[in-house]
Motif scaffolding. Sequence first.
Motif, PDB file in Angstrom:
ATOM      1  N   ARG A  79       0.846  -1.201   0.000  1.00  0.00           N
ATOM      2  CA  ARG A  79       0.000   0.000   0.000  1.00  0.00           C
ATOM      3  C   ARG A  79       0.877   1.246   0.000  1.00  0.00           C
ATOM      4  O   ARG A  79       1.892   1.302   0.676  1.00  0.00           O
ATOM      5  N   VAL A  80       0.418   2.281  -0.728  1.00  0.00           N
ATOM      6  CA  VAL A  80       1.101   3.579  -0.745  1.00  0.00           C
ATOM      7  C   VAL A  80       0.084   4.645  -0.371  1.00  0.00           C
ATOM      8  O   VAL A  80      -1.023   4.685  -0.917  1.00  0.00           O
ATOM      9  N   LYS A  81       0.485   5.529   0.560  1.00  0.00           N
ATOM     10  CA  LYS A  81      -0.360   6.653   0.951  1.00  0.00           C
ATOM     11  C   LYS A  81       0.482   7.918   0.860  1.00  0.00           C
ATOM     12  O   LYS A  81       1.509   8.044   1.520  1.00  0.00           O
ATOM     13  N   PHE A  82       0.040   8.851   0.009  1.00  0.00           N
ATOM     14  CA  PHE A  82       0.712  10.143  -0.152  1.00  0.00           C
ATOM     15  C   PHE A  82      -0.095  11.236   0.550  1.00  0.00           C
ATOM     16  O   PHE A  82      -1.312  11.293   0.408  1.00  0.00           O
ATOM     17  N   SER A  83       0.606  12.127   1.242  1.00  0.00           N
ATOM     18  CA  SER A  83      -0.012  13.376   1.685  1.00  0.00           C
ATOM     19  C   SER A  83       0.951  14.542   1.424  1.00  0.00           C
ATOM     20  O   SER A  83       0.589  15.690   1.626  1.00  0.00           O
ATOM     21  N   GLY A  84       2.159  14.214   0.976  1.00  0.00           N
ATOM     22  CA  GLY A  84       3.140  15.227   0.618  1.00  0.00           C
ATOM     23  C   GLY A  84       3.031  15.603  -0.846  1.00  0.00           C
ATOM     24  O   GLY A  84       2.057  15.264  -1.521  1.00  0.00           O
ATOM     25  N   ALA A  85       4.067  16.274  -1.353  1.00  0.00           N
ATOM     26  CA  ALA A  85       4.042  16.760  -2.737  1.00  0.00           C
ATOM     27  C   ALA A  85       5.273  16.306  -3.510  1.00  0.00           C
ATOM     28  O   ALA A  85       6.366  16.176  -2.947  1.00  0.00           O
ATOM     29  N   ALA A  98      -1.931  -0.808  -3.721  1.00  0.00           N
ATOM     30  CA  ALA A  98      -3.123  -0.015  -3.411  1.00  0.00           C
ATOM     31  C   ALA A  98      -2.643   1.417  -3.172  1.00  0.00           C
ATOM     32  O   ALA A  98      -1.570   1.628  -2.604  1.00  0.00           O
ATOM     33  N   LEU A  99      -3.431   2.413  -3.612  1.00  0.00           N
ATOM     34  CA  LEU A  99      -2.971   3.796  -3.576  1.00  0.00           C
ATOM     35  C   LEU A  99      -4.008   4.728  -2.965  1.00  0.00           C
ATOM     36  O   LEU A  99      -5.193   4.643  -3.268  1.00  0.00           O
ATOM     37  N   GLU A 100      -3.517   5.639  -2.101  1.00  0.00           N
ATOM     38  CA  GLU A 100      -4.321   6.726  -1.558  1.00  0.00           C
ATOM     39  C   GLU A 100      -3.469   7.981  -1.674  1.00  0.00           C
ATOM     40  O   GLU A 100      -2.347   8.022  -1.170  1.00  0.00           O
ATOM     41  N   ASP A 101      -3.975   9.020  -2.353  1.00  0.00           N
ATOM     42  CA  ASP A 101      -3.177  10.218  -2.592  1.00  0.00           C
ATOM     43  C   ASP A 101      -3.978  11.472  -2.264  1.00  0.00           C
ATOM     44  O   ASP A 101      -4.857  11.871  -3.013  1.00  0.00           O
ATOM     45  N   SER A 102      -3.636  12.099  -1.133  1.00  0.00           N
ATOM     46  CA  SER A 102      -4.272  13.369  -0.776  1.00  0.00           C
ATOM     47  C   SER A 102      -3.272  14.521  -0.928  1.00  0.00           C
ATOM     48  O   SER A 102      -3.566  15.652  -0.552  1.00  0.00           O
ATOM     49  N   GLY A 103      -2.105  14.236  -1.506  1.00  0.00           N
ATOM     50  CA  GLY A 103      -1.088  15.253  -1.742  1.00  0.00           C
ATOM     51  C   GLY A 103      -1.223  15.822  -3.141  1.00  0.00           C
ATOM     52  O   GLY A 103      -2.262  15.696  -3.788  1.00  0.00           O
ATOM     53  N   THR A 104      -0.106  16.431  -3.623  1.00  0.00           N
ATOM     54  CA  THR A 104      -0.134  17.007  -4.966  1.00  0.00           C
ATOM     55  C   THR A 104       1.135  16.608  -5.739  1.00  0.00           C
ATOM     56  O   THR A 104       2.221  16.542  -5.169  1.00  0.00           O
ATOM     57  N   GLY A 105       0.959  16.304  -7.013  1.00  0.00           N
ATOM     58  CA  GLY A 105       2.081  16.021  -7.892  1.00  0.00           C
ATOM     59  C   GLY A 105       2.815  14.738  -7.602  1.00  0.00           C
ATOM     60  O   GLY A 105       3.976  14.593  -7.991  1.00  0.00           O
ATOM     61  N   ASN A 106       2.177  13.788  -6.950  1.00  0.00           N
ATOM     62  CA  ASN A 106       2.810  12.506  -6.631  1.00  0.00           C
ATOM     63  C   ASN A 106       2.576  11.515  -7.757  1.00  0.00           C
ATOM     64  O   ASN A 106       1.559  11.578  -8.447  1.00  0.00           O
ATOM     65  N   ARG A 107       3.520  10.579  -7.918  1.00  0.00           N
ATOM     66  CA  ARG A 107       3.405   9.594  -9.003  1.00  0.00           C
ATOM     67  C   ARG A 107       3.811   8.209  -8.521  1.00  0.00           C
ATOM     68  O   ARG A 107       4.787   8.064  -7.790  1.00  0.00           O
ATOM     69  N   VAL A 108       3.067   7.208  -8.975  1.00  0.00           N
ATOM     70  CA  VAL A 108       3.462   5.815  -8.852  1.00  0.00           C
ATOM     71  C   VAL A 108       3.735   5.356 -10.261  1.00  0.00           C
ATOM     72  O   VAL A 108       2.868   5.427 -11.119  1.00  0.00           O
ATOM     73  N   MET A 109       4.935   4.910 -10.518  1.00  0.00           N
ATOM     74  CA  MET A 109       5.324   4.538 -11.891  1.00  0.00           C
ATOM     75  C   MET A 109       5.252   3.039 -12.095  1.00  0.00           C
ATOM     76  O   MET A 109       5.420   2.267 -11.238  1.00  0.00           O
TER      77      MET A 109
END
Length: 176
Positions: free
Chosen positions: A148-154, A165-176
Motif C-alpha cells: 500500500r502507498v499513501k501520499f499526503s506530501g508533494a 493499493a494507492l491513496e493520494d491526498s497530496g499534490t504532484g505525486n506519481r506511482v510509476m
Amino acid sequence: MRHVPLLLCAIALSSSACSRQAPPADASTGTSAAEAASQVASAVVSGVLTDPASGAQCSGQDVAITRDGFDLVLNGDCGAVVITASDGAVNVEHATSLRVEGSRVTVLNSRVGDVDVRGADNTLNLTEVDALEISGDRNTVLAKQIERVKFSGASNVVNPDNTPALEDSGTGNRVM
C-alpha cells in the motif's frame, strides 16, 4: 575511555569501589560523567541502539539515528529504525518499521514492515514493504513489492515492480 570506570560504577548498585562524591561536570556538554553513564546504561536497558557504529548487530533492538552526516550498515533483524538526522546513508538488512524524518537520506533495505517518510529529498531503495506512507516532499522510493502507498506530501515518486493499493491526498505525486 575515562568514562568506562564511571559507567561500571553507575551500573553497580552499591559498590564500595565507587566514590560517593559527585563527579565534575563536563564543560563541553554541561553533563556530569555520572549523568552520561546513566544515559548510556538507560539506552542499553531500553533496547534502543542510538547512533551505533557501522556494522552494528541489531539483534531485534530499535535503532535511532540522530547524528547528521552518517554512513551506516546495520546487520541482522532490527526493530523500529527512526532517522531524525540528515545528509546520510544507511543499509538496513531487515527492520520491523522505518521512519525517515531527516532530509537528503539514502536508505537501502531488503525487508521492512511499514515505512513512513516525513522528511524531504530522500531516496529509499527497498525490496519488500508492507505499507508506505509519504508526508514529506520530493522523495523517491524504489521497491520490488509494496502492498500500500499513501501520499499526503508533494512531488514524490514511487516506483515498485507491482501495482500497490494507492491513496493520494497530496499534490504532484506519481506511482510509476
